[in-house]
Enzyme design. Sequence first.
Site, mmCIF file in Angstrom:
data_model
loop_
_atom_site.group_PDB
_atom_site.id
_atom_site.type_symbol
_atom_site.label_atom_id
_atom_site.label_comp_id
_atom_site.label_asym_id
_atom_site.label_seq_id
_atom_site.Cartn_x
_atom_site.Cartn_y
_atom_site.Cartn_z
ATOM 1 N N ARG A 83 0.820 -1.235 0.000
ATOM 2 C CA ARG A 83 0.000 0.000 0.000
ATOM 3 C C ARG A 83 0.844 1.271 0.000
ATOM 4 N NH1 ARG A 83 -3.881 -2.848 3.550
ATOM 5 N NH2 ARG A 83 -5.408 -3.681 2.123
ATOM 6 N N LYS A 130 3.776 11.621 -11.558
ATOM 7 C CA LYS A 130 2.917 10.781 -12.403
ATOM 8 C C LYS A 130 3.613 9.440 -12.590
ATOM 9 C CE LYS A 130 0.206 13.992 -15.201
ATOM 10 N NZ LYS A 130 -0.029 14.552 -16.539
ATOM 11 N N GLU A 185 11.408 19.038 -24.643
ATOM 12 C CA GLU A 185 10.636 19.309 -23.413
ATOM 13 C C GLU A 185 11.194 20.532 -22.675
ATOM 14 O OE1 GLU A 185 7.889 17.603 -22.229
ATOM 15 O OE2 GLU A 185 7.919 15.655 -23.238
ATOM 16 N N LYS A 241 8.426 23.288 -13.766
ATOM 17 C CA LYS A 241 7.555 22.134 -13.510
ATOM 18 C C LYS A 241 7.136 22.090 -12.039
ATOM 19 C CE LYS A 241 6.211 17.592 -14.390
ATOM 20 N NZ LYS A 241 6.275 16.404 -15.170
ATOM 21 N N GLU A 268 -3.864 17.761 -11.812
ATOM 22 C CA GLU A 268 -4.330 18.213 -13.124
ATOM 23 C C GLU A 268 -5.846 18.425 -13.153
ATOM 24 O OE1 GLU A 268 -1.930 16.267 -16.146
ATOM 25 O OE2 GLU A 268 -3.521 16.582 -17.598
ATOM 26 N N ARG A 322 -1.788 22.231 -14.575
ATOM 27 C CA ARG A 322 -0.829 21.174 -14.933
ATOM 28 C C ARG A 322 -1.023 20.731 -16.384
ATOM 29 N NH1 ARG A 322 1.575 16.222 -11.345
ATOM 30 N NH2 ARG A 322 2.917 15.449 -12.986
ATOM 31 N N ASN A 327 1.078 19.588 -21.008
ATOM 32 C CA ASN A 327 0.784 18.698 -22.130
ATOM 33 C C ASN A 327 0.898 19.400 -23.473
ATOM 34 O OD1 ASN A 327 0.223 16.597 -20.345
ATOM 35 N ND2 ASN A 327 -1.904 17.234 -20.113
ATOM 36 N N HIS A 379 1.522 17.590 -26.720
ATOM 37 C CA HIS A 379 1.359 16.157 -26.465
ATOM 38 C C HIS A 379 0.133 15.554 -27.158
ATOM 39 C CE1 HIS A 379 4.518 16.847 -23.585
ATOM 40 N NE2 HIS A 379 4.532 15.580 -23.227
ATOM 41 N N HIS A 426 0.949 12.719 -29.426
ATOM 42 C CA HIS A 426 0.475 11.363 -29.110
ATOM 43 C C HIS A 426 -0.075 10.691 -30.377
ATOM 44 C CE1 HIS A 426 -1.271 8.288 -26.452
ATOM 45 N NE2 HIS A 426 -2.256 8.277 -27.332
ATOM 46 N N HIS A 447 9.390 9.973 -28.226
ATOM 47 C CA HIS A 447 8.357 10.796 -27.575
ATOM 48 C C HIS A 447 8.695 12.287 -27.658
ATOM 49 C CE1 HIS A 447 5.359 12.160 -24.737
ATOM 50 N NE2 HIS A 447 6.313 12.714 -24.010
HETATM 51 N N1 GLY Z 1 4.487 15.265 -18.227
HETATM 52 C C1 GLY Z 1 3.367 16.016 -17.898
HETATM 53 C C2 GLY Z 1 3.094 16.071 -16.424
HETATM 54 O O1 GLY Z 1 3.911 15.628 -15.647
HETATM 55 O O2 GLY Z 1 2.070 16.552 -16.031
#
Ligand code: GLY
Length: 370
Positions: free
Chosen positions: A121, A143, A185, A227, A237, A242, A246, A249, A253, A267
């Site tokens: 957990r 993430k 990025e 960031k 998000e 946040r 993207n 992206h 994508h 990517h």
């Molecule tokens: N890579 C996008 C984020 O971490 O929100």
Amino acid sequence: MARLNIALGQRSYDILVEAGALGQVAEHVAPWTRRGRTLWVSDSHVAQHHWPKVEAQLATAGVEAHLHVVPAGEASKRWAELARLIDWLLAMGVERSDTIFALGGGMIGDLTGFAASIVKRGCEFVQIPTTLLAQVDSSVGGKTAINTAAGKNLVGTFYQPKFVLIDPQVLATLPAREMRAGYAEVVKYGLIDDAPFFDWCEANGGQVLKQEPAALEHAIVTSVAAKARIVGEDERETKDKRALLNLGHTFGHALEADTGFGERLLHGEAVGVGMVLALRYSARRGLCDAADAQRVARHLGACAMPTSLSAAGVTAGGAELVDHMRHDKKMTGGTLPFLLLHAIGQTYVAHDVDLDDVARFLDEEHRRGA
Ligand code: GLY
């Protein structure tokens, strides 16, 4: 050297950017060493380059180091590897108070973070990213995910690490193409809300890619600070904040899906083309000046990155590309939030984008041979 903090109340943590930090890894990980031993996860390539040094230092410090090696490549971000990792952690007798160290690129960080978030957990974990992309983006912000047959990153958690240790010197062994992909990025942060940083990138991008130490560190620290600020404001998000991360992206994508999510288009390369498309689409809608799109394409092109559908090797038409977008996990109530720009440094989340119009735009891009 810079120490940054990501302010998330009890989940706050530091990010240390320090050239040569891996050379003092035992000292840096000491606060998270439990019961005189450490559990590490890395991939087959990274382990080859960096593990002997890490292991030797921990041995000198009298700390046991156990390593689990995951096959290198995005294909390892899957259920089977997650299960193998969890079985290893359980076999090692992992306890909740243990810290798991993720030494590698985005795949290792995402897989290890996910495993750490669910085993017993939740155990603590520390990120030690070894690609530029992971250093400026995926290792920070919590993430975690694996891919499934239904798509990329569809199963995962928001789970913050306890510490992120970034050593720009480890990038010396990174292939030039991956360095460029990560640099896309970096440029992203300038385009989101920091036009002076994009100016800086135009002037210094070449130095960053050559890994000139001061330029590289400035690029990493500025990116991580941006960031950290954005994630601090909108960890999960939910506030259109946040989501700014993207940028590039959604288009990217679809391009990755068309090219098989792999070596054909990395990517970061897809994000680079996606950012140019976001600017070109914004200009087509009269939101920004076409010159902004040209300027960004010129800079990425000067850094030897693809900036168009044809250069990215994308053959699918607009309808097919938009179909990939319709499966995006951000799709809500039939609409997909899109990152558009009023100018370089002025990105916003648009909720009024008609996907059929995006398909027409992409067909136009194909016709102009772009
Ligand atoms: N890579 C996008 C984020 O971490 O929100």
